[in-house]
Design a protein around this motif. Structure first.
Motif, PDB file in Angstrom:
ATOM      1  N   VAL A 102      46.083   2.853 -54.049  1.00  0.00           N
ATOM      2  CA  VAL A 102      46.512   1.455 -54.012  1.00  0.00           C
ATOM      3  C   VAL A 102      46.805   0.916 -52.565  1.00  0.00           C
ATOM      4  N   PHE A 103      46.249  -0.449 -52.417  1.00  0.00           N
ATOM      5  CA  PHE A 103      46.380  -1.052 -51.135  1.00  0.00           C
ATOM      6  C   PHE A 103      47.569  -1.845 -51.158  1.00  0.00           C
ATOM      7  N   TYR A 104      48.033  -2.093 -49.690  1.00  0.00           N
ATOM      8  CA  TYR A 104      49.026  -3.048 -49.453  1.00  0.00           C
ATOM      9  C   TYR A 104      48.529  -3.839 -48.346  1.00  0.00           C
ATOM     10  N   ASN A 105      49.115  -5.278 -48.152  1.00  0.00           N
ATOM     11  CA  ASN A 105      48.595  -5.777 -46.872  1.00  0.00           C
ATOM     12  C   ASN A 105      49.570  -5.746 -45.939  1.00  0.00           C
ATOM     13  N   ASP A 106      49.456  -6.666 -44.934  1.00  0.00           N
ATOM     14  CA  ASP A 106      50.414  -6.479 -43.868  1.00  0.00           C
ATOM     15  C   ASP A 106      51.893  -6.743 -43.940  1.00  0.00           C
ATOM     16  N   GLU A 107      52.120  -7.199 -45.177  1.00  0.00           N
ATOM     17  CA  GLU A 107      53.683  -7.589 -45.464  1.00  0.00           C
ATOM     18  C   GLU A 107      53.940  -6.560 -46.501  1.00  0.00           C
ATOM     19  N   GLY A 108      53.378  -5.516 -46.646  1.00  0.00           N
ATOM     20  CA  GLY A 108      53.791  -4.362 -47.646  1.00  0.00           C
ATOM     21  C   GLY A 108      53.712  -4.877 -49.159  1.00  0.00           C
ATOM     22  N   THR A 109      52.864  -5.750 -49.505  1.00  0.00           N
ATOM     23  CA  THR A 109      52.603  -6.320 -50.832  1.00  0.00           C
ATOM     24  C   THR A 109      51.292  -5.958 -51.308  1.00  0.00           C
ATOM     25  N   GLU A 110      51.344  -5.153 -52.564  1.00  0.00           N
ATOM     26  CA  GLU A 110      50.212  -4.843 -53.109  1.00  0.00           C
ATOM     27  C   GLU A 110      49.069  -5.851 -53.258  1.00  0.00           C
ATOM     28  N   ASN A 111      47.858  -5.290 -52.846  1.00  0.00           N
ATOM     29  CA  ASN A 111      46.893  -6.261 -52.750  1.00  0.00           C
ATOM     30  C   ASN A 111      45.357  -5.595 -53.256  1.00  0.00           C
ATOM     31  N   GLY A 112      45.676  -4.685 -54.078  1.00  0.00           N
ATOM     32  CA  GLY A 112      44.261  -4.164 -54.735  1.00  0.00           C
ATOM     33  C   GLY A 112      44.544  -2.695 -54.834  1.00  0.00           C
ATOM     34  N   GLY A 113      43.406  -1.957 -55.215  1.00  0.00           N
ATOM     35  CA  GLY A 113      43.356  -0.800 -55.385  1.00  0.00           C
ATOM     36  C   GLY A 113      42.199  -0.106 -56.285  1.00  0.00           C
ATOM     37  N   LEU A 114      42.256   1.251 -56.486  1.00  0.00           N
ATOM     38  CA  LEU A 114      40.973   1.804 -57.337  1.00  0.00           C
ATOM     39  C   LEU A 114      41.843   2.685 -58.224  1.00  0.00           C
ATOM     40  N   VAL A 115      41.389   2.730 -59.443  1.00  0.00           N
ATOM     41  CA  VAL A 115      42.135   3.439 -60.416  1.00  0.00           C
ATOM     42  C   VAL A 115      41.257   4.073 -61.457  1.00  0.00           C
ATOM     43  N   PHE A 116      41.365   5.024 -61.924  1.00  0.00           N
ATOM     44  CA  PHE A 116      40.387   5.838 -62.937  1.00  0.00           C
ATOM     45  C   PHE A 116      41.265   6.902 -63.832  1.00  0.00           C
ATOM     46  N   GLY A 130      37.315   2.782 -65.334  1.00  0.00           N
ATOM     47  CA  GLY A 130      37.336   2.771 -63.644  1.00  0.00           C
ATOM     48  C   GLY A 130      37.425   1.310 -63.295  1.00  0.00           C
ATOM     49  N   HIS A 131      38.399   1.243 -62.239  1.00  0.00           N
ATOM     50  CA  HIS A 131      38.699  -0.224 -61.860  1.00  0.00           C
ATOM     51  C   HIS A 131      38.839  -0.352 -60.165  1.00  0.00           C
ATOM     52  N   LEU A 132      38.109  -1.306 -59.551  1.00  0.00           N
ATOM     53  CA  LEU A 132      38.344  -1.542 -58.048  1.00  0.00           C
ATOM     54  C   LEU A 132      38.657  -3.082 -58.130  1.00  0.00           C
ATOM     55  N   SER A 133      39.759  -3.062 -57.666  1.00  0.00           N
ATOM     56  CA  SER A 133      40.270  -4.595 -57.555  1.00  0.00           C
ATOM     57  C   SER A 133      40.643  -5.059 -56.122  1.00  0.00           C
ATOM     58  N   TYR A 147      34.852  -0.735 -65.281  1.00  0.00           N
ATOM     59  CA  TYR A 147      34.138  -0.043 -66.592  1.00  0.00           C
ATOM     60  C   TYR A 147      35.210   0.442 -67.411  1.00  0.00           C
ATOM     61  N   SER A 148      35.116  -0.223 -68.650  1.00  0.00           N
ATOM     62  CA  SER A 148      35.814   0.111 -69.727  1.00  0.00           C
ATOM     63  C   SER A 148      35.243   0.735 -71.036  1.00  0.00           C
ATOM     64  N   ASP A 149      35.404   1.879 -71.483  1.00  0.00           N
ATOM     65  CA  ASP A 149      34.829   2.414 -72.648  1.00  0.00           C
ATOM     66  C   ASP A 149      35.968   2.889 -73.511  1.00  0.00           C
ATOM     67  N   GLU A 150      35.805   2.185 -74.971  1.00  0.00           N
ATOM     68  CA  GLU A 150      36.770   2.835 -75.811  1.00  0.00           C
ATOM     69  C   GLU A 150      35.795   3.447 -76.975  1.00  0.00           C
ATOM     70  N   GLY A 157      31.207  -4.228 -65.415  1.00  0.00           N
ATOM     71  CA  GLY A 157      30.917  -5.355 -64.905  1.00  0.00           C
ATOM     72  C   GLY A 157      31.776  -5.879 -63.358  1.00  0.00           C
ATOM     73  N   LEU A 158      31.225  -7.040 -62.860  1.00  0.00           N
ATOM     74  CA  LEU A 158      31.793  -7.704 -61.890  1.00  0.00           C
ATOM     75  C   LEU A 158      32.539  -8.815 -62.197  1.00  0.00           C
ATOM     76  N   ASN A 159      33.706  -9.142 -61.856  1.00  0.00           N
ATOM     77  CA  ASN A 159      34.210 -10.197 -62.533  1.00  0.00           C
ATOM     78  C   ASN A 159      34.978 -10.840 -61.344  1.00  0.00           C
ATOM     79  N   VAL A 160      34.950 -12.475 -61.430  1.00  0.00           N
ATOM     80  CA  VAL A 160      35.559 -13.261 -60.383  1.00  0.00           C
ATOM     81  C   VAL A 160      36.445 -14.299 -60.910  1.00  0.00           C
TER      82      VAL A 160
END
Length: 259
Positions: A102-116, A130-133, A147-150, A157-160
């Motif tokens: 989990v990533f945090y910005n300069d103010e201690g607020t979560e701003n992304g991460g990598l989970v699996f 698998g998710h990188l955001s 990546y999502s597999d049920e 894919g890549l999302n914006v």
């Protein structure tokens, strides 16, 4: 032959010399100890480098020199709840459910991460994710790889995405959660619609770009408007058939190539 008084004077001189030598020895030993401690401290502390061949840990916090959190590496049970300015949200989004980073910005607020995650359930069906955001400032994710597999129904894919700039994500989420708990009524429906479409024709959050593969194994590039409605699609289906579609705001194809 020396008399007793002379012998006494000589002995006193020797004792005085021995005391001076002892003092010098103590100073030398003390100085040598300080030098050794300083060298040890510089070697293992000031350099900031300690080498390990292997570390086993349930959670590692990466912090700034003032202790502010910048990244958490954790297993599922030790993963953190969502933080804004270093504090949990109200209502909270609990942790203990997302192994990864989990990533945090300069103010201690979560701003992304990598989970699996991934595995089989009691029936033998599997799931995998698998998710990188990366998050917009004080909002939710706007750029992410997923990546999502049920059990074979796979989307990759890549999302914006678009996110409104105000209200802040946690304020918007709190209001939306509050509205969801209201009894079913036209007032509830109206409030939820207003929250999701604060400006006519512009959603609070909308997927604008998708580049990837859907559950039907169609490779695609999809571009959407600010309501999240697909307006242009470039497709190659599972049989290898290529197509370019233009769509209206209702999802109807208005023009297609090849015709």
């Amino acid at each position: 032959m020396n008399n007793p008084s002379q012998n006494q004077i000589s002995l006193e001189k020797q004792l005085a010399k021995m005391q001076k030598d002892l003092v010098r020895l103590k100073w030398y030993a003390g100085s040598l100890t300080l030098v050794f401690v300083a060298v040890f401290f510089l070697a293992f502390t000031d350099s900031g480098i300690t080498r390990f061949k292997e570390i086993s840990a349930e959670r590692i916090n990466i912090v700034e020199s003032n202790g502010q959190l910048r990244m958490v590496i954790a297993n599922k049970e030790r993963s953190p709840e969502v933080l804004a300015y270093g504090k949990p949200l109200t209502p909270p989004i609990p942790g203990a459910n997302r192994p990864g980073l989990v990533f945090y910005n300069d103010e201690g607020t979560e701003n992304g991460g990598l989970v699996f995650m991934g595995g089989k359930d009691s029936t033998g069906k599997y799931h995998a994710t698998g998710h990188l955001s990366f998050d917009q400032y004080n909002q939710n994710q706007v750029l992410y790889l997923t990546y999502s597999d049920e059990n074979g129904a796979q989307k990759t894919g890549l999302n914006v995405d678009d996110w409104q700039t105000s209200p802040l994500f946690w304020d918007f989420r709190a209001e939306y959660k509050k509205a969801q708990k209201m009894p079913d009524s036209p007032k509830k429906d109206s409030l939820l619609k207003k929250l999701m479409e604060p400006t006519p024709g512009v959603k609070a959050v909308a997927q604008r770009v998708f580049v990837g593969k859907d559950v039907n194994k169609t490779a695609m590039v999809t571009l959407a408007d600010r309501m999240g409605k697909p307006r242009l699609q470039m497709l190659v289906d599972s049989n290898g058939t290529a197509k370019l579609n233009f769509l209206d705001e209702h999802g109807k194809v208005t023009y297609s190539l090849p015709k």
